[in-house]
Design an enzyme around this catalytic site. Structure first.
Site, PDB file in Angstrom:
ATOM      1  CG  ASP A   8      -2.078   0.960   1.103  1.00 13.61           C
ATOM      2  OD1 ASP A   8      -2.405   1.354  -0.028  1.00 13.61           O
ATOM      3  OD2 ASP A   8      -2.653   1.330   2.150  1.00 13.61           O
ATOM      4  CD1 TRP A  13       7.377   6.771  -2.559  1.00 12.55           C
ATOM      5  CD2 TRP A  13       6.802   7.246  -4.678  1.00 12.55           C
ATOM      6  NE1 TRP A  13       8.529   6.942  -3.269  1.00 12.55           N
ATOM      7  CE2 TRP A  13       8.215   7.237  -4.577  1.00 12.55           C
ATOM      8  CE3 TRP A  13       6.226   7.519  -5.927  1.00 12.55           C
ATOM      9  CZ2 TRP A  13       9.053   7.485  -5.667  1.00 12.55           C
ATOM     10  CZ3 TRP A  13       7.061   7.772  -7.019  1.00 12.55           C
ATOM     11  CH2 TRP A  13       8.453   7.753  -6.872  1.00 12.55           C
ATOM     12  CG  HIS A  25      -0.425   2.542  -9.142  1.00 13.14           C
ATOM     13  ND1 HIS A  25      -0.620   2.088  -7.858  1.00 13.14           N
ATOM     14  CD2 HIS A  25      -1.496   3.331  -9.424  1.00 13.14           C
ATOM     15  CE1 HIS A  25      -1.766   2.570  -7.387  1.00 13.14           C
ATOM     16  NE2 HIS A  25      -2.308   3.337  -8.318  1.00 13.14           N
ATOM     17  CD1 TRP A  57     -13.015  -4.922  -9.352  1.00 10.58           C
ATOM     18  CD2 TRP A  57     -12.333  -4.131 -11.322  1.00 10.58           C
ATOM     19  NE1 TRP A  57     -12.378  -5.953 -10.022  1.00 10.58           N
ATOM     20  CE2 TRP A  57     -11.959  -5.495 -11.240  1.00 10.58           C
ATOM     21  CE3 TRP A  57     -12.013  -3.425 -12.494  1.00 10.58           C
ATOM     22  CZ2 TRP A  57     -11.281  -6.163 -12.259  1.00 10.58           C
ATOM     23  CZ3 TRP A  57     -11.336  -4.088 -13.514  1.00 10.58           C
ATOM     24  CH2 TRP A  57     -10.977  -5.433 -13.396  1.00 10.58           C
ATOM     25  CG  LEU A 119       9.170 -16.910  -4.496  1.00 13.30           C
ATOM     26  CD1 LEU A 119       9.236 -16.884  -2.974  1.00 13.30           C
ATOM     27  CD2 LEU A 119       9.446 -15.514  -5.062  1.00 13.30           C
TER      28      LEU A 119
HETATM   29  C1  IPE Z   1      -5.412  -2.775  -0.271  1.00 11.06           C
HETATM   30  O1  IPE Z   1      -5.113  -1.445  -0.345  1.00 11.06           O
HETATM   31  C2  IPE Z   1      -5.385  -3.405  -1.635  1.00 11.06           C
HETATM   32  C3  IPE Z   1      -4.071  -3.557  -2.258  1.00 11.06           C
HETATM   33  C4  IPE Z   1      -2.939  -3.225  -1.722  1.00 11.06           C
HETATM   34  C5  IPE Z   1      -4.098  -4.139  -3.570  1.00 11.06           C
HETATM   35  P1  IPE Z   1      -6.222  -0.324  -0.528  1.00 11.06           P
HETATM   36  O2  IPE Z   1      -5.530   0.970  -0.562  1.00 11.06           O
HETATM   37  O3  IPE Z   1      -7.102  -0.660  -1.675  1.00 11.06           O
HETATM   38  O4  IPE Z   1      -7.091  -0.506   0.807  1.00 11.06           O
HETATM   39  P2  IPE Z   1      -7.831   0.562   1.694  1.00 11.06           P
HETATM   40  O5  IPE Z   1      -8.738   1.349   0.793  1.00 11.06           O
HETATM   41  O6  IPE Z   1      -6.770   1.418   2.321  1.00 11.06           O
HETATM   42  O7  IPE Z   1      -8.561  -0.240   2.726  1.00 11.06           O
HETATM   43  C1  IPE Z   2      -1.622   0.323  -3.371  1.00 15.95           C
HETATM   44  O1  IPE Z   2      -1.398   1.686  -3.357  1.00 15.95           O
HETATM   45  C2  IPE Z   2      -1.798  -0.223  -4.759  1.00 15.95           C
HETATM   46  C3  IPE Z   2      -3.150  -0.677  -5.062  1.00 15.95           C
HETATM   47  C4  IPE Z   2      -4.173  -0.668  -4.252  1.00 15.95           C
HETATM   48  C5  IPE Z   2      -3.370  -1.182  -6.403  1.00 15.95           C
HETATM   49  P1  IPE Z   2      -2.595   2.726  -3.271  1.00 15.95           P
HETATM   50  O2  IPE Z   2      -2.989   3.127  -4.663  1.00 15.95           O
HETATM   51  O3  IPE Z   2      -3.703   2.204  -2.446  1.00 15.95           O
HETATM   52  O4  IPE Z   2      -1.886   3.932  -2.559  1.00 15.95           O
HETATM   53  P2  IPE Z   2      -2.528   4.930  -1.517  1.00 15.95           P
HETATM   54  O5  IPE Z   2      -3.079   4.107  -0.391  1.00 15.95           O
HETATM   55  O6  IPE Z   2      -3.608   5.680  -2.234  1.00 15.95           O
HETATM   56  O7  IPE Z   2      -1.406   5.800  -1.095  1.00 15.95           O
HETATM   57 MG    MG Z   3      -4.170   2.375  -0.457  1.00 10.04          MG
END
Ligand code: IPE
Ligand code: IPE
Ligand code: MG
Length: 236
Positions: A8, A13, A25, A57, A119
């Site tokens: 996350d 970042w 990403h 989504w 792995l």
């Molecule tokens: C969890 O992160 C999903 C992934 C890392 C793929 P999110 O950013 O989607 O989750 P929430 O919204 O903080 O719960």
């Molecule tokens: C995690 O990073 C990646 C995915 C959920 C795909 P985020 O996109 O949730 O990053 P933040 O939480 O908004 O910083």
């Molecule tokens: Mg997130």
């Protein structure tokens, strides 16, 4: 050992650097390659990465499409490397809503790496813990209809055979980066006895060094799985 990571903080970042979220990403994807490569030397046999949740989504169409582009590129660019590095790739989640070209490439990669014994890399893509449990229940239901099993055959052990992680050990440790202390629908069944570690570091800033520190802390933790403490530490 089996390590799970909720990767996350890609968005934050990027935003902190006044960059588009998609850039975060992209950085996150390079971090995946770095960590995957380091795993065998760190004693990690199975790595489960949360790449895209069933809830993701609901992000803007623009962000979803940039993530899908990234998955497409990852599958294309890393295919041979993963095959040659003896990585066995398994996708967790429901591939049906994912664009056909991506989901068929996912299948091809699973097939091409199925006999690798280095792995095991689980990539959770359109994955939700609740969705996985419901799909498992549906599969069991289908088996009862087909007279392969009767309802009484269902136990915690037999149920695991219907999960996306069938045949695998449960995660020993779950790391979530970027500060939030929640599970966000990751591996709900499998984490019953996992250790949980939350770090404030965002995923693009996460390092092998920090992973090593977390692993050495984990190795000092005594896991009792609901039983008593081991004799050496028990107070009589
Ligand atoms: C969890 O992160 C999903 C992934 C890392 C793929 P999110 O950013 O989607 O989750 P929430 O919204 O903080 O719960
Ligand atoms: C995690 O990073 C990646 C995915 C959920 C795909 P985020 O996109 O949730 O990053 P933040 O939480 O908004 O910083
Ligand atoms: Mg997130």
């Amino acid at each position: 050992m089996h390590l799970g990571i909720i990767m996350d903080g890609n968005g934050r970042w990027a935003v902190e650097r006044r960059l588009p979220r998609a850039f975060g990403h992209k950085r996150g994807a390079s971090k995946v390659t770095e960590i995957v490569t380091a795993c065998p030397d760190l004693g990690i046999k199975t790595l489960t990465l949360y790449a895209f949740s069933t809830e993701n989504w609901t992000r803007t169409a623009h962000e979803v499409s940039s993530l899908m582009k990234l998955f497409r590129g990852y599958l294309q660019n890393k295919f041979l490397e993963l095959v040659e590095n003896n990585v066995k790739v398994v996708f967790l989640g429901d591939p049906s809503p994912i664009a056909r070209d991506i989901s068929s490439q996912m299948k091809r990669l699973e097939l091409a790496t199925k006999d690798n014994d280095g792995l095991t890399l689980n990539i959770a893509l359109n994955y939700g813990g609740r969705d996985e449990i419901v799909r498992a229940a549906q599969k069991f239901g289908m088996d009862t209809v087909a007279d392969k099993v009767i309802p009484k055959d269902l136990t915690t052990e037999t149920f695991e055979r219907y999960l996306d992680t069938k045949g695998q050990t449960n995660p020993d440790l779950i790391i979530r980066t970027a500060g939030q202390r929640r599970i966000s629908n990751f591996l709900l069944w499998q984490i019953a006895y996992s250790e949980l570690y939350f770090t404030n570091t965002t995923w693009p800033d996460f390092t092998i060094k920090e992973l090593q520190l977390i692993l050495s802390e984990f190795n000092q933790e005594e896991r009792t799985f609901g039983g008593n403490k081991s004799k050496t530490t028990q107070i009589h």
